[in-house]
Design an enzyme around this catalytic site. Structure first.
Site, mmCIF file in Angstrom:
data_model
loop_
_atom_site.group_PDB
_atom_site.id
_atom_site.type_symbol
_atom_site.label_atom_id
_atom_site.label_comp_id
_atom_site.label_asym_id
_atom_site.label_seq_id
_atom_site.Cartn_x
_atom_site.Cartn_y
_atom_site.Cartn_z
ATOM 1 N N GLN A 1 15.104 33.273 13.152
ATOM 2 C CA GLN A 1 16.481 32.755 13.242
ATOM 3 C C GLN A 1 16.492 31.296 13.689
ATOM 4 O O GLN A 1 17.403 30.541 13.347
ATOM 5 C CB GLN A 1 17.309 33.587 14.240
ATOM 6 C CG GLN A 1 17.665 34.990 13.787
ATOM 7 C CD GLN A 1 16.657 36.019 14.231
ATOM 8 O OE1 GLN A 1 15.475 35.716 14.450
ATOM 9 N NE2 GLN A 1 17.095 37.259 14.364
ATOM 10 N N ASP B 1 23.226 38.569 24.209
ATOM 11 C CA ASP B 1 23.836 39.734 23.567
ATOM 12 C C ASP B 1 24.550 40.652 24.545
ATOM 13 O O ASP B 1 25.456 41.394 24.171
ATOM 14 C CB ASP B 1 22.767 40.520 22.795
ATOM 15 C CG ASP B 1 22.342 39.732 21.579
ATOM 16 O OD1 ASP B 1 21.526 38.796 21.734
ATOM 17 O OD2 ASP B 1 22.876 39.988 20.493
ATOM 18 N N ARG C 1 24.987 38.248 11.689
ATOM 19 C CA ARG C 1 24.271 38.578 12.933
ATOM 20 C C ARG C 1 24.686 37.580 13.998
ATOM 21 O O ARG C 1 25.383 36.611 13.731
ATOM 22 C CB ARG C 1 22.757 38.656 12.735
ATOM 23 C CG ARG C 1 22.096 37.745 11.782
ATOM 24 C CD ARG C 1 22.134 36.286 12.139
ATOM 25 N NE ARG C 1 21.643 36.027 13.478
ATOM 26 C CZ ARG C 1 21.957 34.969 14.202
ATOM 27 N NH1 ARG C 1 22.784 34.034 13.736
ATOM 28 N NH2 ARG C 1 21.471 34.793 15.407
ATOM 29 N N GLY C 2 24.198 37.836 15.234
ATOM 30 C CA GLY C 2 24.669 37.043 16.367
ATOM 31 C C GLY C 2 25.813 37.809 17.014
ATOM 32 O O GLY C 2 26.712 38.308 16.322
ATOM 33 N N ASN D 1 18.814 38.998 25.447
ATOM 34 C CA ASN D 1 18.937 38.077 24.298
ATOM 35 C C ASN D 1 17.723 38.288 23.406
ATOM 36 O O ASN D 1 16.840 39.103 23.707
ATOM 37 C CB ASN D 1 19.053 36.627 24.782
ATOM 38 C CG ASN D 1 19.419 35.684 23.646
ATOM 39 O OD1 ASN D 1 20.313 35.985 22.856
ATOM 40 N ND2 ASN D 1 18.743 34.564 23.527
ATOM 41 N N LYS D 2 17.663 37.532 22.351
ATOM 42 C CA LYS D 2 16.589 37.664 21.362
ATOM 43 C C LYS D 2 15.213 37.718 22.014
ATOM 44 O O LYS D 2 14.952 36.979 22.968
ATOM 45 C CB LYS D 2 16.692 36.472 20.404
ATOM 46 C CG LYS D 2 15.658 36.404 19.321
ATOM 47 C CD LYS D 2 15.519 37.681 18.507
ATOM 48 C CE LYS D 2 16.838 38.133 17.906
ATOM 49 N NZ LYS D 2 16.778 39.560 17.465
HETATM 50 O O1 MRU Z 1 19.158 39.751 15.967
HETATM 51 P P1 MRU Z 1 20.179 38.657 16.023
HETATM 52 O O2 MRU Z 1 19.893 37.528 15.090
HETATM 53 O O3 MRU Z 1 21.581 39.178 15.881
HETATM 54 O O4 MRU Z 1 20.048 38.089 17.501
HETATM 55 C C1 MRU Z 1 20.944 37.102 17.915
HETATM 56 C C2 MRU Z 1 20.685 36.604 19.275
HETATM 57 O O5 MRU Z 1 19.846 37.091 19.998
HETATM 58 C C3 MRU Z 1 21.587 35.502 19.752
HETATM 59 O O6 MRU Z 1 20.914 34.634 20.610
HETATM 60 C C4 MRU Z 1 22.755 36.160 20.514
HETATM 61 O O7 MRU Z 1 23.374 37.125 19.729
HETATM 62 C C5 MRU Z 1 23.755 35.154 20.952
HETATM 63 S S1 MRU Z 1 24.685 34.547 19.597
HETATM 64 C C6 MRU Z 1 25.862 33.483 20.190
#
Ligand code: MRU
Length: 349
Positions: free
Chosen positions: A198, A239, A48-49, A249-250
Site C-alpha cells: 500500500q 484501524d 480499503r483503509g 494499524n497495518k
Molecule cells: O489493509 P488496509 O490497506 O485496509 O490497511 C489500511 C491501514 O492499515 C491504514 O493505515 C489504516 O486503515 C488507516 S487509513 C486512514
C-alpha cells in the site's frame, strides 16, 4: 491534492469506488450495486483503509435496504440486520466498519414509526452525512497535525492513510497535504509496506501525483533513514484505538514505532474519533485479520518467491503499545497519555 475522483461516493444509485487493486497502473472506477459486490470489494481491498471502508459500508447497507421490497417495519428491519451483519463480516480489524453500520442501524430505529420509503430516505441522508463528515474530519486532522510539524521536516509514513484510505484527504496525509498548501516543504518517506505494498502502490502514487516530495523505501530501510537523521516525525493512520491507547494499524507499524522510540523521533497516530473503540480495553481485545498466504508467496512477482507448500503467517495488522505513541491526532485535537483517562474525556467532549 491529487486530481483523483473521491475514493468512495454514492452516484446514480451505485457505490462508486476507485479499484485500488489496479493502482498505480490504472485508475478504474467501479460501480457497485449489490451488497455482495460491495462485500467482495471490501474483502479484496478494492476499497480499503479504515475510514473508506466505513463510508463504503454505510452506502452499501443503504443500497441493500433499497432491495428489501417489504412495507412492514419488522420484516424490513430483520432483512436490514442480515445485510448489516453480512457487510460487517467483510473485514474484522478496522472499527470504522461496525461504527458506520451501527450508525445506520440507529438511524433506521430512530425512524421506526415512519413508512419504509421515508426510512429509506433517512438512510440515504445518513450515509451521505457519514461521507461528508469524513471529509470535514480529515481536514481538521490536517490542521491539528500541522501543529506538531516543523517546516522542512522529513516525515515517515507506513501503509496508506492517504486520500485513498478515506473519501478525500486521508488521516496521516492530511497534515502533509495542508503543509504542502502552506509551503512547509516536507520530505516524505513512504515505507513500501509488505506484503500488499500500500505504501508504494498507493501512498507514493498519491503524494507524487500531488506534487509532494516523496521517497519510497523498503520496510527494512526505516532504521537506516532514521539513523541518517532524515526523519523528524512519524505519522501513521490506524484501524482501531483501544481505550488504553494501544493502536492497531497495518502490519509493521509497531516496528516503526519501536525504531522511532530508539532514535527519539516523535511517533503520532492520526485517527478520526470514529476509529477510537472504548469497548476494546487494550490491544489484546482487537481482532487481527489474517489474510491469504498467496499475498506473501506469489502475488507480486512473475515467479513464485517462496517454496511451494511453505507455511505462511500473514497477519494484516499489528498493535502498537500506547507507551510508544507520542500522541493521537484527532479532529478534536491531540490526545496524549494517560490515554485511559484522556481518550474517554475527548470522546465525551
Ligand atoms: O489493509 P488496509 O490497506 O485496509 O490497511 C489500511 C491501514 O492499515 C491504514 O493505515 C489504516 O486503515 C488507516 S487509513 C486512514
Amino acid at each position: 491534492m491529487t486530481k483523483l475522483p473521491d475514493t468512495v461516493r454514492l452516484e446514480g444509485g451505485c457505490l462508486e469506488i476507485i479499484d485500488q487493486t489496479l493502482l498505480p497502473g490504472q485508475i478504474k472506477i467501479l460501480r457497485l450495486r449489490t451488497k455482495e459486490e460491495i462485500y467482495y470489494a471490501i474483502r479484496q481491498l478494492k476499497v480499503r483503509g479504515a475510514p473508506a471502508i466505513g463510508v463504503a459500508a454505510a452506502i452499501g447497507v443503504y443500497l441493500a435496504a433499497l432491495d428489501i421490497k417489504v412495507n412492514n417495519f419488522e420484516d424490513f428491519y430483520d432483512r436490514f440486520l442480515l445485510a448489516k451483519i453480512y457487510l460487517n463480516s467483510a473485514r474484522p480489524t478496522a472499527v470504522n466498519l461496525s461504527w458506520a453500520l451501527d450508525r445506520m442501524e440507529k438511524c433506521l430505529l430512530n425512524n421506526s414509526e415512519n413508512p419504509v420509503d421515508e426510512i429509506l430516505n433517512s438512510l440515504k441522508n445518513e450515509a451521505l452525512a457519514i461521507w461528508t463528515e469524513d471529509i470535514e474530519v480529515c481536514k481538521k486532522i490536517g490542521e491539528n497535525g500541522l501543529q506538531i510539524l516543523e517546516k522542512n521536516s522529513g516525515i515517515l509514513t507506513h501503509c496508506n492513510a492517504g486520500q485513498l484510505a478515506a473519501v478525500r484527504y486521508g488521516t496521516a496525509t492530511a497534515p502533509i497535504y495542508r503543509g504542502h498548501e502552506l509551503g512547509y516543504n516536507f520530505k516524505i518517506f513512504a515505507d513500501e509496506t509488505r506484503p500488499l505494498l500500500q505504501g508504494s502502490r498507493l501512498t507514493a502514487f498519491e503524494l507524487d501525483a500531488a506534487g509532494i516530495d516523496v521517497t519510497l523505501i523498503c520496510d527494512n530501510m526505516a532504521s537506516a533513514v532514521m539513523r541518517q537523521g532524515k526523519i523528524q516525525a512519524v505519522l501513521t493512520g490506524c484501524d482501531r484505538v483501544a481505550a488504553n491507547g494501544d493502536t492497531a494499524n497495518k502490519i509493521g507499524t509497531s516496528g516503526v514505532a519501536i525504531l522511532a522510540k530508539y532514535y527519539n523521533i516523535p511517533f503520532y497516530i492520526c485517527a478520526p474519533s470514529s476509529t477510537i473503540d472504548l469497548g476494546s480495553r487494550s490491544g489484546a481485545d482487537i481482532k487481527i485479520e489474517e489474510r491469504d498466504s498467496l499475498e506473501v508467496t506469489e502475488m507480486w512477482f512473475h515467479e513464485r518467491m517462496a517454496p511451494e507448500g511453505i507455511s505462511v503467517y500473514n497477519p494484516a495488522f499489528d498493535v502498537t503499545d500506547a507507551e510508544l505513541i507520542s500522541g493521537i491526532i484527532t479532529e478534536f485535537g491531540i490526545v496524549k497519555a494517560p490515554y485511559a483517562q484522556n481518550l474517554p474525556a475527548m470522546i465525551a467532549g
